[in-house]
Write a protein that holds these residues in place. Structure first.
Motif, mmCIF file in Angstrom:
data_model
loop_
_atom_site.group_PDB
_atom_site.id
_atom_site.type_symbol
_atom_site.label_atom_id
_atom_site.label_comp_id
_atom_site.label_asym_id
_atom_site.label_seq_id
_atom_site.Cartn_x
_atom_site.Cartn_y
_atom_site.Cartn_z
ATOM 1 N N ARG A 106 0.811 -1.211 0.000
ATOM 2 C CA ARG A 106 0.000 0.000 0.000
ATOM 3 C C ARG A 106 0.845 1.261 0.000
ATOM 4 N NH1 ARG A 106 -2.431 -1.177 5.981
ATOM 5 N NH2 ARG A 106 -0.530 -0.754 7.131
ATOM 6 N N VAL A 110 0.302 4.429 -2.666
ATOM 7 C CA VAL A 110 0.061 5.792 -2.201
ATOM 8 C C VAL A 110 1.152 6.725 -2.714
ATOM 9 C CG1 VAL A 110 0.052 7.188 -0.103
ATOM 10 C CG2 VAL A 110 -1.301 5.109 -0.207
ATOM 11 N N THR A 124 -5.437 12.376 2.808
ATOM 12 C CA THR A 124 -5.621 10.944 2.559
ATOM 13 C C THR A 124 -6.866 10.707 1.712
ATOM 14 O OG1 THR A 124 -6.772 10.708 4.662
ATOM 15 C CG2 THR A 124 -4.410 10.218 4.641
ATOM 16 N N VAL A 127 -5.950 11.127 -1.997
ATOM 17 C CA VAL A 127 -5.232 9.952 -2.495
ATOM 18 C C VAL A 127 -6.201 8.788 -2.685
ATOM 19 C CG1 VAL A 127 -3.422 8.277 -1.973
ATOM 20 C CG2 VAL A 127 -3.064 10.682 -1.453
ATOM 21 N N HIS A 128 -7.122 8.619 -1.751
ATOM 22 C CA HIS A 128 -8.098 7.527 -1.845
ATOM 23 C C HIS A 128 -8.952 7.661 -3.101
ATOM 24 C CE1 HIS A 128 -11.971 5.520 -0.737
ATOM 25 N NE2 HIS A 128 -11.105 4.546 -0.563
ATOM 26 N N LEU A 131 -6.849 6.688 -6.148
ATOM 27 C CA LEU A 131 -6.655 5.232 -6.199
ATOM 28 C C LEU A 131 -7.925 4.525 -6.665
ATOM 29 C CD1 LEU A 131 -4.544 4.627 -2.965
ATOM 30 C CD2 LEU A 131 -3.772 4.438 -5.331
ATOM 31 N N VAL A 143 -5.153 3.834 3.456
ATOM 32 C CA VAL A 143 -4.441 4.955 2.834
ATOM 33 C C VAL A 143 -3.799 5.796 3.927
ATOM 34 C CG1 VAL A 143 -4.698 7.063 1.476
ATOM 35 C CG2 VAL A 143 -5.939 5.009 0.803
ATOM 36 N N SER A 144 -4.560 6.058 4.974
ATOM 37 C CA SER A 144 -4.041 6.845 6.091
ATOM 38 C C SER A 144 -2.873 6.129 6.767
ATOM 39 C CB SER A 144 -5.153 7.101 7.103
ATOM 40 O OG SER A 144 -4.679 7.870 8.169
#
Length: 187
Positions: A106, A110, A124, A127-128, A131, A143-144
């Motif tokens: 992961r 990221v 985050t 980014v999520h 993705l 993600v975090s």
């Protein structure tokens, strides 16, 4: 009085006085013993002391308007635009083979998003959304964890505002780019 009874795929709603409800149920509803019929009674015409019942108050959650999944967020980041740029990038096949479909974890997935957007500060959530747009299934909590745990030494964190923002450090950006594009340079 309002009565609603559900049993399997059958249901009945009856509204009226107690006598009317009983008559309708006796005539039209004959439940089988031990079938698990569920009855809900809503006597909204009057309270036990004779006063009118107050209408139910809706919760704040029910009144919320959901945030749109697309378009710029509060910090001006547009995940859809980044996804489109990534998919149209000539190096996308390498992104796909080495990171998206590859054996990497992961943190690398990221970092790919962070590397691709450059020095744009990301949350985050940003980014999520990217993705998800490129087809990577990862929970927001993962993600975090990737940004604040697995790769915390690779990010510069700014904690001003409602959410922390992350930018990939220059050293981490250089190392990631070198690893990601290594095959392209030698080919």
């Amino acid at each position: 009085m309002k009565v609603k009874i559900e049993h399997g795929s059958s249901a009945i709603d009856v509204e009226g006085d107690l006598d009317e409800v009983e008559r309708v149920l006796e005539r039209w509803w004959t439940p089988q013993p031990n079938t698990g019929a569920v009855a809900a009674v809503d006597d909204d015409q009057s309270a036990p002391d004779g006063e009118a019942k107050k209408p139910r108050r809706t919760s704040r959650r029910a009144n919320r308007v959901p945030r749109a999944a697309t378009g710029p967020t509060h910090n001006g980041f547009d995940a859809d635009e980044v996804v489109a740029r990534m998919k149209n990038d000539p190096r996308y096949s390498q992104f796909l083979n080495k990171v998206i479909l590859g054996p990497k974890g992961r943190a690398e997935k990221v970092k790919l998003v962070s590397w691709f957007v450059g020095e744009t500060p990301l949350t985050t959530g940003n980014v999520h959304r990217v993705l998800q747009g490129i087809g990577v299934k990862m929970d927001p909590s993962n993600v975090s964890r990737a940004m604040s745990g697995d790769a915390k030494h690779d990010y510069i964190v700014t904690r001003t505002g409602p959410q922390p923002t992350y930018v990939l450090s220059i050293m981490a950006r250089t190392n990631f780019e070198q690893w990601l594009l290594d095959e392209q340079r030698t080919a």
